[in-house]
Write a protein that holds these residues in place. Structure first.
Motif, mmCIF file in Angstrom:
data_model
loop_
_atom_site.group_PDB
_atom_site.id
_atom_site.type_symbol
_atom_site.label_atom_id
_atom_site.label_comp_id
_atom_site.label_asym_id
_atom_site.label_seq_id
_atom_site.Cartn_x
_atom_site.Cartn_y
_atom_site.Cartn_z
ATOM 1 N N SER A 139 39.378 38.066 51.921
ATOM 2 C CA SER A 139 39.556 37.489 50.586
ATOM 3 C C SER A 139 40.989 37.070 50.311
ATOM 4 O O SER A 139 41.245 36.345 49.344
ATOM 5 N N CYS A 140 41.936 37.539 51.152
ATOM 6 C CA CYS A 140 43.371 37.272 50.964
ATOM 7 C C CYS A 140 43.854 37.686 49.575
ATOM 8 O O CYS A 140 44.880 37.208 49.095
ATOM 9 N N ARG A 141 43.079 38.541 48.922
ATOM 10 C CA ARG A 141 43.385 39.068 47.586
ATOM 11 C C ARG A 141 43.397 37.990 46.501
ATOM 12 O O ARG A 141 43.978 38.179 45.430
ATOM 13 N N TYR A 142 42.735 36.867 46.777
ATOM 14 C CA TYR A 142 42.604 35.841 45.741
ATOM 15 C C TYR A 142 41.743 36.327 44.572
ATOM 16 O O TYR A 142 41.822 35.777 43.472
ATOM 17 N N GLU A 143 40.901 37.351 44.804
ATOM 18 C CA GLU A 143 40.040 37.826 43.732
ATOM 19 C C GLU A 143 40.851 38.395 42.574
ATOM 20 O O GLU A 143 40.359 38.465 41.443
ATOM 21 N N ILE A 144 42.085 38.818 42.849
ATOM 22 C CA ILE A 144 42.934 39.313 41.770
ATOM 23 C C ILE A 144 43.182 38.218 40.743
ATOM 24 O O ILE A 144 43.300 38.471 39.542
ATOM 25 N N GLY A 145 43.248 36.981 41.206
ATOM 26 C CA GLY A 145 43.469 35.862 40.298
ATOM 27 C C GLY A 145 42.342 35.643 39.318
ATOM 28 O O GLY A 145 42.539 35.013 38.269
ATOM 29 N N VAL A 146 41.148 36.148 39.634
ATOM 30 C CA VAL A 146 40.013 35.987 38.718
ATOM 31 C C VAL A 146 40.332 36.618 37.368
ATOM 32 O O VAL A 146 39.980 36.088 36.311
ATOM 33 N N THR A 162 33.080 40.929 49.428
ATOM 34 C CA THR A 162 32.330 40.285 48.352
ATOM 35 C C THR A 162 32.121 41.236 47.181
ATOM 36 O O THR A 162 32.180 40.820 46.018
ATOM 37 N N GLN A 163 31.905 42.508 47.469
ATOM 38 C CA GLN A 163 31.802 43.486 46.387
ATOM 39 C C GLN A 163 33.117 43.585 45.611
ATOM 40 O O GLN A 163 33.111 43.710 44.380
ATOM 41 N N ASN A 164 34.230 43.514 46.326
ATOM 42 C CA ASN A 164 35.534 43.544 45.653
ATOM 43 C C ASN A 164 35.709 42.338 44.731
ATOM 44 O O ASN A 164 36.288 42.449 43.647
ATOM 45 N N ILE A 165 35.211 41.186 45.179
ATOM 46 C CA ILE A 165 35.307 39.972 44.359
ATOM 47 C C ILE A 165 34.518 40.142 43.075
ATOM 48 O O ILE A 165 35.014 39.865 41.968
ATOM 49 N N PHE A 166 33.280 40.619 43.190
ATOM 50 C CA PHE A 166 32.456 40.795 42.001
ATOM 51 C C PHE A 166 33.002 41.907 41.103
ATOM 52 O O PHE A 166 32.804 41.876 39.883
ATOM 53 N N THR A 167 33.675 42.881 41.693
ATOM 54 C CA THR A 167 34.316 43.919 40.880
ATOM 55 C C THR A 167 35.348 43.307 39.951
ATOM 56 O O THR A 167 35.423 43.638 38.759
ATOM 57 N N MET A 168 36.156 42.386 40.474
ATOM 58 C CA MET A 168 37.147 41.708 39.644
ATOM 59 C C MET A 168 36.487 40.783 38.631
ATOM 60 O O MET A 168 36.979 40.620 37.509
ATOM 61 N N VAL A 169 35.371 40.166 39.011
ATOM 62 C CA VAL A 169 34.647 39.288 38.082
ATOM 63 C C VAL A 169 34.179 40.066 36.861
ATOM 64 O O VAL A 169 34.405 39.657 35.710
ATOM 65 N N PHE A 170 33.537 41.204 37.095
ATOM 66 C CA PHE A 170 33.020 41.987 35.975
ATOM 67 C C PHE A 170 34.135 42.716 35.232
ATOM 68 O O PHE A 170 33.978 43.045 34.053
ATOM 69 N N TRP A 229 46.106 26.098 45.311
ATOM 70 C CA TRP A 229 47.532 25.824 45.236
ATOM 71 C C TRP A 229 48.173 26.527 44.038
ATOM 72 O O TRP A 229 49.280 27.064 44.140
ATOM 73 N N PHE A 230 47.473 26.565 42.918
ATOM 74 C CA PHE A 230 48.023 27.176 41.716
ATOM 75 C C PHE A 230 48.230 28.684 41.911
ATOM 76 O O PHE A 230 49.225 29.249 41.448
ATOM 77 N N TYR A 231 47.288 29.324 42.610
ATOM 78 C CA TYR A 231 47.368 30.770 42.841
ATOM 79 C C TYR A 231 47.849 31.082 44.261
ATOM 80 O O TYR A 231 47.528 32.145 44.811
ATOM 81 N N ARG A 232 48.626 30.183 44.845
ATOM 82 C CA ARG A 232 49.057 30.329 46.226
ATOM 83 C C ARG A 232 49.949 31.553 46.450
ATOM 84 O O ARG A 232 50.095 32.041 47.584
ATOM 85 N N ASP A 233 50.573 32.052 45.379
ATOM 86 C CA ASP A 233 51.467 33.198 45.542
ATOM 87 C C ASP A 233 50.728 34.533 45.571
ATOM 88 O O ASP A 233 51.319 35.560 45.912
ATOM 89 N N LEU A 234 49.440 34.539 45.234
ATOM 90 C CA LEU A 234 48.692 35.802 45.198
ATOM 91 C C LEU A 234 48.611 36.484 46.567
ATOM 92 O O LEU A 234 48.844 37.699 46.659
ATOM 93 N N PRO A 235 48.275 35.758 47.646
ATOM 94 C CA PRO A 235 48.248 36.439 48.950
ATOM 95 C C PRO A 235 49.597 37.027 49.339
ATOM 96 O O PRO A 235 49.677 38.161 49.833
ATOM 97 N N ALA A 236 50.667 36.265 49.111
ATOM 98 C CA ALA A 236 51.996 36.755 49.494
ATOM 99 C C ALA A 236 52.401 37.976 48.680
ATOM 100 O O ALA A 236 53.037 38.905 49.194
#
Length: 305
Positions: free
Chosen positions: A46-53, A116-124, A203-210
């Motif tokens: 996920s490269c931790r992009y789910e945090i951006g949600v 995928t569970q981590n992604i949905f965790t951030m969604v909810f 591109w907007f959330y490109r700094d999240l993985p770093a």
């Protein structure tokens, strides 16, 4: 949410006598190595992009970033599976390859389910639907126990224990997906998603993985490092004891600290894009591991008797 986590952990602890009777420490050791590798890969997928949600400001960003993170996880799972299949003949001669055998090829699948569970965790979490997450925890734990007991009655093997974990992860993911599709219609999702917008969000959330990927990998590594190191020694009875102690001591704290982290993250979401609120959870786990060492020593003493 605390009640759901409490139920999950209570069921897990009460079922330990049955699970430990069905599966030997050596089986738990190999399965623990499998789970550790999958946990590590799940963060990368996920490269931790789910945090951006949690940081999104409107529906278009919310749906777009959720879909982008899911597609990214699927893409990296396919790539990892392909690379692993190509490299498998060479990995068979390594310590991990000898321990896991052909099961090594299934590590990316479990990693995808966890990611995928981590992604949905951030969604909810973003939606403040903590009731869904409170159901997910006991569903994950209870389904794992039931699958492990059912498969364990047929044969005592590492494959059955891993299959139980994968089945429970799939069952939990199905529940989260259904909850998501119940909350939103397909039309709601489609009208807020297009390919150009997905690349703009990347591109907007490109700094999240770093900002968050190294921190998350180190957190997982700090937890799984003992398993990975002991596996290199080939002492799977010792490794099985470590996995048991983690189940007894670390798992309840992980769930509670993760719950606090989600709540803190919502509070700080509007002011930061970093994962700093998760530091408290990481430090709490380390403290529990240190104080849990005496229990690990006791396990070794009584297991010899």
């Amino acid at each position: 949410m605390f009640l759901g986590n409490g139920i999950a952990q209570a069921v897990g602890l009460l079922s330990l006598p049955i699970i430990t009777h069905l599966y030997t420490p050596e089986i738990w050791a190999v399965a623990g190595l499998f789970f550790a590798l999958a946990s590590f890969l799940s963060i990368i997928f996920s490269c931790r992009y789910e945090i951006g949600v949690v940081l999104t400001k409107n529906d278009k960003q919310f749906f777009g970033l959720t879909m982008f993170t899911l597609l990214l996880s699927i893409t990296l799972t396919i790539i990892a599976s392909g690379l692993l299949a190509i490299a498998y003949p060479y990995l068979q001669n390594t310590l991990y390859g000898e321990a896991l055998g052909s099961l090594l090829l299934f590590v990316p699948i479990l990693a995808f389910l966890i990611s995928t569970q981590n992604i949905f965790t951030m969604v909810f979490t973003k939606l403040n639907h903590f009731s869904v997450l409170s159901y997910a925890a006991p569903i994950r734990q209870i389904s794992f126990i039931l699958f492990a007991i059912f498969l364990g009655t047929t044969s005592y093997s590492t494959a059955n224990l891993i299959n139980a974990k994968m089945a429970s992860s799939f069952f939990t993911l199905s529940f989260l997906t259904r909850a998501y599709l119940t909350r939103f219609s397909i039309n709601d999702i489609k009208k807020n998603i297009n390919l150009k917008h997905l690349f703009q969000l990347m591109w907007f959330y490109r700094d999240l993985p770093a900002l968050n990927l190294p921190h998350s990998l180190l957190t997982i590594l700090s937890k799984e490092m003992p398993i990975l190191i002991i596996a290199l020694t080939g002492d799977f009875e010792l490794l099985g004891g470590l996995v048991f102690c983690q189940m007894l001591i670390l798992a309840p704290v992980s769930f509670l600290s993760s719950t606090f982290s989600n709540l803190f993250f919502v509070h700080f979401a509007n002011t930061t894009k970093t994962a700093m609120p998760l530091d408290a959870a990481r430090d709490l786990k380390k403290i529990i591991i240190i104080f849990g060492l005496p229990a690990y020593v006791c396990f070794g003493i009584f297991s010899d008797q």
